[in-house]
Structure formats: structure tokens, C-alpha cells
Design an enzyme around this catalytic site. Structure first.
Site, short mmCIF file in Angstrom:
data_model
loop_
_atom_site.label_atom_id
_atom_site.label_comp_id
_atom_site.label_asym_id
_atom_site.label_seq_id
_atom_site.Cartn_x
_atom_site.Cartn_y
_atom_site.Cartn_z
N ASP A 44 0.82 -1.21 0.00
CA ASP A 44 0.00 0.00 0.00
C ASP A 44 0.86 1.27 0.00
O ASP A 44 2.00 1.26 0.46
CB ASP A 44 -0.92 -0.02 1.23
CG ASP A 44 -2.08 0.95 1.10
OD1 ASP A 44 -2.37 1.41 -0.03
OD2 ASP A 44 -2.69 1.28 2.14
N ASN A 72 -10.98 -2.39 -5.67
CA ASN A 72 -10.19 -1.40 -6.42
C ASN A 72 -10.82 -0.98 -7.76
O ASN A 72 -10.39 0.00 -8.37
CB ASN A 72 -8.75 -1.88 -6.64
CG ASN A 72 -7.88 -1.83 -5.39
OD1 ASN A 72 -6.99 -2.66 -5.18
ND2 ASN A 72 -8.13 -0.85 -4.52
C1 IPE Z 1 -5.52 -2.63 -0.43
O1 IPE Z 1 -5.18 -1.29 -0.52
C2 IPE Z 1 -5.46 -3.27 -1.79
C3 IPE Z 1 -4.13 -3.44 -2.36
C4 IPE Z 1 -3.00 -3.13 -1.79
C5 IPE Z 1 -4.12 -4.01 -3.68
P1 IPE Z 1 -6.26 -0.14 -0.69
O2 IPE Z 1 -5.49 1.13 -0.79
O3 IPE Z 1 -7.19 -0.47 -1.79
O4 IPE Z 1 -7.03 -0.25 0.70
P2 IPE Z 1 -7.88 0.83 1.49
O5 IPE Z 1 -8.87 1.43 0.52
O6 IPE Z 1 -6.92 1.87 1.98
O7 IPE Z 1 -8.52 0.08 2.60
C1 IPE Z 2 -1.43 0.34 -3.40
O1 IPE Z 2 -1.24 1.71 -3.41
C2 IPE Z 2 -1.66 -0.23 -4.77
C3 IPE Z 2 -3.03 -0.64 -5.05
C4 IPE Z 2 -4.03 -0.57 -4.23
C5 IPE Z 2 -3.29 -1.18 -6.35
P1 IPE Z 2 -2.45 2.73 -3.45
O2 IPE Z 2 -2.80 3.01 -4.87
O3 IPE Z 2 -3.56 2.25 -2.61
O4 IPE Z 2 -1.77 4.01 -2.80
P2 IPE Z 2 -2.42 4.97 -1.73
O5 IPE Z 2 -2.88 4.13 -0.61
O6 IPE Z 2 -3.54 5.69 -2.40
O7 IPE Z 2 -1.30 5.88 -1.34
MG MG Z 3 -4.05 2.47 -0.64
#
Ligand code: IPE
Ligand code: IPE
Ligand code: MG
Length: 246
Positions: free
Chosen positions: A26, A74
Site C-alpha cells: 500500500d 479497487n
Molecule cells: C488494499 O489497498 C489493496 C491493495 C494493496 C491491492 P487499498 O489502498 O485499496 O485499501 P484501502 O482502501 O486503503 O482500505
Molecule cells: C497500493 O497503493 C496499490 C493498489 C491498491 C493497487 P495505493 O494506490 O492504494 O496508494 P495509496 O494508498 O492511495 O497511497
Molecule cells: Mg491504498
């Protein structure tokens, strides 16, 4: 590099490594924002991070690694970001056949295929087949994965077996349910790492993390280095695991 790595992980007990590491990768978006870059740049940097971490985990002798790449939630993101992520994952799968070959990584995708493009499904099957006979780490890429979806899917399969008379409701136990998960025949996750400072599961491997040691790291995923993996393993090794006992 080798010397650094050797020094860096010298106090890790190689006889007490986690067998299965789960990673919620994340913080890509925030990493990019901090640098005045588009979110896509964060995802690209995150993919580079992933290669290094899988290589290191494999070199250390870790047997299983599951990385959360795209959740069932997502899809809520803007289409352009979803498309970018899907393309990145596609490239990862294509390149993995070659670049991870020397490292013997076995690649599997876990999650629902129904919403993925035909092209993606074909590539997943190809990569899984081409890497299946390797002997190194098993890498599960959680792609369109959701822990709840996985459990609903497993429940449907069990119900079908009951309806077809192959199973009675009383015969359903933890083992039978486990057999219907995407991770059938794999050990539970024993070390769960989430980067970016968030402390939640976000629907990741709800069943498999029942007794996992959780380590939350402040760094965003693109900044997560092999030495950070070592640190997480050290923390894991210093925890007292009791599994309900004393
Ligand atoms: C979890 O991260 C999913 C992945 C790392 C693929 P998100 O960024 O989607 O999770 P939330 O929305 O912060 O809970
Ligand atoms: C994790 O990084 C990757 C995926 C969820 C695909 P994020 O895209 O969630 O990055 P933040 O949490 O918005 O910084
Ligand atoms: Mg995230």
C-alpha cells in the site's frame, strides 16, 4: 551489495523463517503525490519494489509469498488508474516468465477471473503453466482478490458438492473449506506486512491470516527495501506465538 546483504540479515534465524509471507503493498499513490508525480508513477515504482522483494524472499528460502496487487474493491478507482494497473500487471506477468526464470519463481494468480479481460486470463494461464514446474518460491499474485469473495466462492462449491450428493453438510469441516480456497494446499500466512502506515486488512486473506503476526510499516510500498523485509522477519522472530495455548 552481497556484503551489505550478508551483514544486514546476519541476525536472522534461518531455521525460523516464516513459511508464508503476505504483503499488502500500500501507499503507491501517496508516494507519488509527495513527489509531485501522477499516481501511475507510484504504481510503476511499486512494481519495481515487488521484483526486488520477491527475489530477496526467494533467495532467503521463503516458500510462499502472497502479494495484494488489486482488490475486488479497487474497481471503484477511476478507469484510467484501473487500466494502468491492469497493464502493469500484464507486463509483470509477461516479464516474469523471463526475468524471474533464473530465480525459479512459481507464479499463480489468486482471485476471481470473471471480471478480468480475456487477454489477462490467457496471460495468467500461460504464466502459471510456464512457471509451474519450477522449484523456488510460490508467488501468489492477488488480482481481483477479495477475502469475502473467496469465502463466498468456496461456500458455493461446497453447496454444489452437497447438492450433487458428493458431500453431506456434516462432513464440512475446516479442511474441506480450505480445499476450496484459492490457496488450497498452501500453508496459512504466518507473517503479514502492510506498508504505508494503514492498519487494516482491506479484505485480504481473511481465512489465511487467522494466526498471522502482523507488521505494519510506515514506509510506502515503493520505498520498501530488502532490508525492510529483513526487519519485518526479525520482528516476526521476536514475537511469542501461542496459537491459543500458553
Ligand atoms: C488494499 O489497498 C489493496 C491493495 C494493496 C491491492 P487499498 O489502498 O485499496 O485499501 P484501502 O482502501 O486503503 O482500505
Ligand atoms: C497500493 O497503493 C496499490 C493498489 C491498491 C493497487 P495505493 O494506490 O492504494 O496508494 P495509496 O494508498 O492511495 O497511497
Ligand atoms: Mg491504498
Amino acid at each position: 551489495m552481497f556484503l551489505f546483504r550478508k551483514r544486514d540479515n546476519k541476525d536472522i534465524d534461518m531455521s525460523n523463517l516464516p513459511q508464508h509471507i503476505g504483503i499488502i503493498m500500500d501507499g503507491n499513490g501517496r508516494w507519488a503525490k509527495k513527489r509531485g508525480l501522477p499516481r501511475s508513477a507510484g504504481h510503476k515504482a511499486g512494481a519495481e519494489s515487488l521484483k526486488k522483494i520477491v527475489t530477496e524472499a526467494n533467495n532467503m528460502g521463503i516458500e510462499y509469498i502472497t502479494v495484494y496487487a488489486f482488490s475486488t474493491e479497487n474497481w471503484k478507482r477511476p478507469k484510467a488508474e484501473v487500466d494502468y494497473l491492469m497493464n502493469l500487471l500484464m507486463d509483470y506477468l509477461i516479464n516474469a516468465e523471463k526475468t524471474l526464470a533464473g530465480e525459479n519463481v512459481r507464479i499463480r494468480a489468486i482471485g476471481s477471473r470473471a471480471e478480468l479481460s480475456e487477454e489477462m486470463c490467457r496471460q495468467i494461464e500461460k504464466t502459471e503453466k510456464l512457471t509451474a514446474d519450477r522449484s523456488g518460491i510460490v508467488m501468489n499474485i492477488a488480482l481481483n482478490y477479495g477475502g469475502r469473495e473467496e469465502l463466498v466462492n468456496a461456500t458455493k462449491k461446497l453447496c454444489r458438492n452437497v447438492a450433487e450428493g458428493k458431500l453431506t453438510p456434516d462432513e464440512i469441516d475446516e479442511e474441506k473449506l480450505e480445499q476450496e480456497l484459492y490457496t488450497a494446499n498452501q500453508p496459512d500466512v504466518d507473517l503479514l506486512i502492510r506498508t504505508s502506515g494503514e492498519q487494516r486488512l482491506s479484505n485480504f486473506m481473511l481465512w489465511q491470516v487467522s494466526y498471522a503476526e502482523m507488521v505494519f510499516v510506515k514506509k510506502a510500498w515503493p520505498d520498501f527495501k530488502p532490508k525492510d523485509l529483513h526487519e519485518c522477519i526479525r520482528i516476526f522472530q521476536n514475537r511469542g506465538r501461542r496459537f491459543g495455548g500458553i
